[in-house]
Design an enzyme around this catalytic site. Structure first.
Site, PDB file in Angstrom:
ATOM      1  N   VAL A  71       0.864  -1.173   0.000  1.00 51.65           N
ATOM      2  CA  VAL A  71       0.000   0.000   0.000  1.00 51.65           C
ATOM      3  C   VAL A  71       0.899   1.221   0.000  1.00 51.65           C
ATOM      4  O   VAL A  71       2.001   1.199   0.546  1.00 51.65           O
ATOM      5  CB  VAL A  71      -0.972   0.014   1.206  1.00 51.65           C
ATOM      6  CG1 VAL A  71      -2.021  -1.071   1.059  1.00 51.65           C
ATOM      7  CG2 VAL A  71      -0.255  -0.129   2.520  1.00 51.65           C
ATOM      8  N   SER A  72       0.414   2.304  -0.613  1.00 53.76           N
ATOM      9  CA  SER A  72       1.258   3.475  -0.817  1.00 53.76           C
ATOM     10  C   SER A  72       1.402   4.359   0.410  1.00 53.76           C
ATOM     11  O   SER A  72       2.406   5.012   0.588  1.00 53.76           O
ATOM     12  CB  SER A  72       0.712   4.310  -1.974  1.00 53.76           C
ATOM     13  OG  SER A  72       0.720   3.543  -3.137  1.00 53.76           O
ATOM     14  N   THR A  73       0.397   4.429   1.243  1.00 51.87           N
ATOM     15  CA  THR A  73       0.479   5.304   2.415  1.00 51.87           C
ATOM     16  C   THR A  73       0.088   4.538   3.663  1.00 51.87           C
ATOM     17  O   THR A  73      -0.530   3.482   3.598  1.00 51.87           O
ATOM     18  CB  THR A  73      -0.458   6.528   2.278  1.00 51.87           C
ATOM     19  OG1 THR A  73      -1.801   6.057   2.246  1.00 51.87           O
ATOM     20  CG2 THR A  73      -0.147   7.326   1.026  1.00 51.87           C
TER      21      THR A  73
END
Length: 193
Positions: free
Chosen positions: A8-10
């Site tokens: 996941v990016s954040t």
């Protein structure tokens, strides 16, 4: 063995959907990174790659979860292929153990190579056009020749005690540049003489 990898990016995004899809696909173990940005480290991917052995499958939900760029994705796929590890992408139904899956990655590789060649060609054209207009590349000089001469004179100036009258920091402050800039110019002058 099927090894799952998700990302996941954040920190706010929830990896549960990816983990569930990977476990439903028979993956054990499952590694998940929470990494944002191109340069962020991905320790869980490193662990997944270490765990993967010849004959294993690295399973991801989507292509963009594995590579941050097309180049990175292809490099990882090539690394897996050399080690005899197949790559499976659930959402796109890609499996590099099949001829169609291998062909897909070969097409991606050809596109990436073409893209790199275009970038190189455009860069060379731009540089040639700039040179034709009398411009040269590189950073603008921090000091003008007169300032370099002044810096050298200040550096060489000795006090009554026989020691240098000005420190490099004094010279840098006077000329409004960093100390490292002064050292760089002094080294150049020294190598010329």
């Amino acid at each position: 063995m099927r090894i799952g990898y998700g990302r996941v990016s954040t920190r706010d995004q929830n990896p549960d959907a990816q983990e569930d899809a990977l476990r439903d696909a028979g993956c054990d173990p499952v590694f998940v990174d929470k990494a944002s940005g191109k340069l962020a480290s991905r320790p869980e991917l490193d662990k997944a790659l270490i765990a993967a052995r010849e004959g294993d499958e690295l399973v991801i939900t989507k292509l963009d979860r594995l590579g941050r760029s097309l180049k990175n994705l292809i490099e990882l796929a090539e690394q897996l292929e050399k080690r005899g590890v197949n790559l499976v992408v659930l959402d796109q139904s890609i499996d590099t153990s099949t001829p169609a899956g291998r062909m897909f990655f070969q097409i991606l590789g050809a596109i990436a190579e073409f893209e790199r060649a275009l970038i190189v060609e455009r860069t060379q054209d731009g540089l040639a056009a700039a040179r034709a207009r009398g411009r040269v590349g590189g950073r603008k000089q921090a000091l003008k020749p007169r300032q370099v001469q002044l810096a050298q004179e200040m550096y060489d100036e000795l006090g009554d005690d026989g020691k240098r009258k000005h420190t490099v920091q004094d010279i840098a402050d006077e000329l409004g540049v960093a100390r490292t800039t002064i050292y760089r110019y002094l080294e150049r002058e020294e190598s010329r003489s």
